[in-house]
Design a protein around this motif. Sequence first.
Motif, PDB file in Angstrom:
ATOM      1  N   GLU A 141      35.250  45.711  34.962  1.00 52.30           N
ATOM      2  CA  GLU A 141      35.251  44.502  35.798  1.00 52.30           C
ATOM      3  C   GLU A 141      36.665  44.144  36.248  1.00 52.30           C
ATOM      4  O   GLU A 141      36.887  43.801  37.408  1.00 52.30           O
ATOM      5  CB  GLU A 141      34.624  43.334  35.036  1.00 52.30           C
ATOM      6  CG  GLU A 141      33.110  43.416  35.025  1.00 52.30           C
ATOM      7  CD  GLU A 141      32.455  42.351  34.171  1.00 52.30           C
ATOM      8  OE1 GLU A 141      33.185  41.638  33.447  1.00 52.30           O
ATOM      9  OE2 GLU A 141      31.222  42.250  34.214  1.00 52.30           O
ATOM     10  N   LEU A 142      37.609  44.237  35.314  1.00 58.86           N
ATOM     11  CA  LEU A 142      38.990  43.893  35.669  1.00 58.86           C
ATOM     12  C   LEU A 142      39.560  44.874  36.695  1.00 58.86           C
ATOM     13  O   LEU A 142      40.213  44.475  37.664  1.00 58.86           O
ATOM     14  CB  LEU A 142      39.863  43.849  34.406  1.00 58.86           C
ATOM     15  CG  LEU A 142      41.341  43.533  34.613  1.00 58.86           C
ATOM     16  CD1 LEU A 142      41.545  42.226  35.378  1.00 58.86           C
ATOM     17  CD2 LEU A 142      42.070  43.457  33.261  1.00 58.86           C
ATOM     18  N   LEU A 143      39.292  46.157  36.473  1.00 58.90           N
ATOM     19  CA  LEU A 143      39.841  47.181  37.371  1.00 58.90           C
ATOM     20  C   LEU A 143      39.342  47.007  38.808  1.00 58.90           C
ATOM     21  O   LEU A 143      40.033  47.365  39.753  1.00 58.90           O
ATOM     22  CB  LEU A 143      39.475  48.588  36.863  1.00 58.90           C
ATOM     23  CG  LEU A 143      40.257  49.057  35.631  1.00 58.90           C
ATOM     24  CD1 LEU A 143      39.601  50.292  35.032  1.00 58.90           C
ATOM     25  CD2 LEU A 143      41.714  49.362  35.994  1.00 58.90           C
ATOM     26  N   THR A 144      38.129  46.464  38.962  1.00 59.10           N
ATOM     27  CA  THR A 144      37.557  46.330  40.303  1.00 59.10           C
ATOM     28  C   THR A 144      37.703  44.906  40.853  1.00 59.10           C
ATOM     29  O   THR A 144      37.182  44.606  41.919  1.00 59.10           O
ATOM     30  CB  THR A 144      36.056  46.703  40.284  1.00 59.10           C
ATOM     31  OG1 THR A 144      35.397  45.929  39.276  1.00 59.10           O
ATOM     32  CG2 THR A 144      35.861  48.180  39.988  1.00 59.10           C
ATOM     33  N   ALA A 149      45.446  43.418  40.481  1.00 61.24           N
ATOM     34  CA  ALA A 149      46.806  43.421  41.026  1.00 61.24           C
ATOM     35  C   ALA A 149      47.753  42.559  40.208  1.00 61.24           C
ATOM     36  O   ALA A 149      48.970  42.610  40.407  1.00 61.24           O
ATOM     37  CB  ALA A 149      46.784  42.924  42.472  1.00 61.24           C
ATOM     38  N   ARG A 150      47.205  41.762  39.290  1.00 61.81           N
ATOM     39  CA  ARG A 150      48.028  40.857  38.470  1.00 61.81           C
ATOM     40  C   ARG A 150      48.217  41.374  37.050  1.00 61.81           C
ATOM     41  O   ARG A 150      48.756  40.651  36.204  1.00 61.81           O
ATOM     42  CB  ARG A 150      47.378  39.465  38.410  1.00 61.81           C
ATOM     43  CG  ARG A 150      47.215  38.802  39.760  1.00 61.81           C
ATOM     44  CD  ARG A 150      48.490  38.146  40.245  1.00 61.81           C
ATOM     45  NE  ARG A 150      48.358  37.681  41.611  1.00 61.81           N
ATOM     46  CZ  ARG A 150      49.171  38.070  42.594  1.00 61.81           C
ATOM     47  NH1 ARG A 150      50.155  38.907  42.360  1.00 61.81           N
ATOM     48  NH2 ARG A 150      48.991  37.605  43.807  1.00 61.81           N
ATOM     49  N   VAL A 151      47.741  42.588  36.784  1.00 63.47           N
ATOM     50  CA  VAL A 151      47.922  43.146  35.441  1.00 63.47           C
ATOM     51  C   VAL A 151      49.373  43.575  35.277  1.00 63.47           C
ATOM     52  O   VAL A 151      49.942  44.231  36.149  1.00 63.47           O
ATOM     53  CB  VAL A 151      46.971  44.346  35.205  1.00 63.47           C
ATOM     54  CG1 VAL A 151      47.289  45.030  33.881  1.00 63.47           C
ATOM     55  CG2 VAL A 151      45.521  43.875  35.209  1.00 63.47           C
ATOM     56  N   ARG A 152      49.984  43.128  34.183  1.00 65.32           N
ATOM     57  CA  ARG A 152      51.393  43.426  33.929  1.00 65.32           C
ATOM     58  C   ARG A 152      51.550  44.025  32.542  1.00 65.32           C
ATOM     59  O   ARG A 152      50.748  43.764  31.656  1.00 65.32           O
ATOM     60  CB  ARG A 152      52.236  42.143  33.979  1.00 65.32           C
ATOM     61  CG  ARG A 152      52.100  41.335  35.237  1.00 65.32           C
ATOM     62  CD  ARG A 152      53.064  41.791  36.307  1.00 65.32           C
ATOM     63  NE  ARG A 152      52.995  40.919  37.468  1.00 65.32           N
ATOM     64  CZ  ARG A 152      52.190  41.128  38.505  1.00 65.32           C
ATOM     65  NH1 ARG A 152      51.385  42.180  38.529  1.00 65.32           N
ATOM     66  NH2 ARG A 152      52.182  40.289  39.529  1.00 65.32           N
ATOM     67  N   GLU A 153      52.652  44.764  32.389  1.00 62.42           N
ATOM     68  CA  GLU A 153      53.043  45.232  31.066  1.00 62.42           C
ATOM     69  C   GLU A 153      54.308  44.481  30.689  1.00 62.42           C
ATOM     70  O   GLU A 153      55.196  44.285  31.519  1.00 62.42           O
ATOM     71  CB  GLU A 153      53.312  46.746  31.095  1.00 62.42           C
ATOM     72  CG  GLU A 153      53.627  47.304  29.719  1.00 62.42           C
ATOM     73  CD  GLU A 153      53.478  48.828  29.659  1.00 62.42           C
ATOM     74  OE1 GLU A 153      53.074  49.444  30.669  1.00 62.42           O
ATOM     75  OE2 GLU A 153      53.767  49.385  28.593  1.00 62.42           O
ATOM     76  N   CYS A 154      54.376  44.017  29.444  1.00 59.34           N
ATOM     77  CA  CYS A 154      55.539  43.247  28.992  1.00 59.34           C
ATOM     78  C   CYS A 154      56.835  43.995  29.306  1.00 59.34           C
ATOM     79  O   CYS A 154      56.925  45.209  29.109  1.00 59.34           O
ATOM     80  CB  CYS A 154      55.430  42.983  27.494  1.00 59.34           C
ATOM     81  SG  CYS A 154      56.785  41.984  26.861  1.00 59.34           S
TER      82      CYS A 154
END
Length: 213
Positions: A141-144, A149-154
Amino acid sequence: MFDFTAGALCLDFVNTIGDRGRPSTEQLRTPADLAAWARQSGALAPGGVKDLTGRRFRPSRRGAEVLARARAVREGLYRLFSALAAGAAPAPGDVAALNANLAQALPDLRLAWRRQRFEWHWSGQDRLDAVLGPVLRSAAELLTSAEAARVRECAAPSCTWMFIDRSRTHRRRWCSMQTCGNRNKARRHYQRVKQRASDGSPSTAVSTEQARR
Ligand SMILES: [Zn+2]
């Protein structure tokens, strides 16, 4: 015991290891840890949790297999989201693994009529690996979604936590201000003090920077 602040169940699961360069930060060390995560995350219905932490899931060869699979799923998700966060294309092998894992989990997905409405429900909740169903669905669900576009890595060098940046400016860099954000602030402060000491004069740049905050 576990942290659930990433913004999505799948990322909370990815964050069950603090830093992939330091195995000592692993939080899923035993099948019981995985069962505890399933309970705390609410990934499985309370009815299934009792079985999850009960007699059947004492450390055993089967439990070790499930734990190994869960960690493999987790690392595959980490690589997918990490690539996404870096603006890179995901590795085809990781996409294929995600699809294979989804195909394995989704036959357990049901609709249940409860409290005058339909809800998603996972069958087979007395199996420890049932926890992967909700995690994988959350990832799909998140990937689609627009939030992909707001997924970040610390941004901290010794932290591989992922999170959804829901800040107003979309410029969040740290998994948490309390941990990595503060550590970075302390490090920058230390470097400024050291720089000032080696310059032998109070730096005006420091006060300008402080004034800007
Ligand atoms: Zn961090």
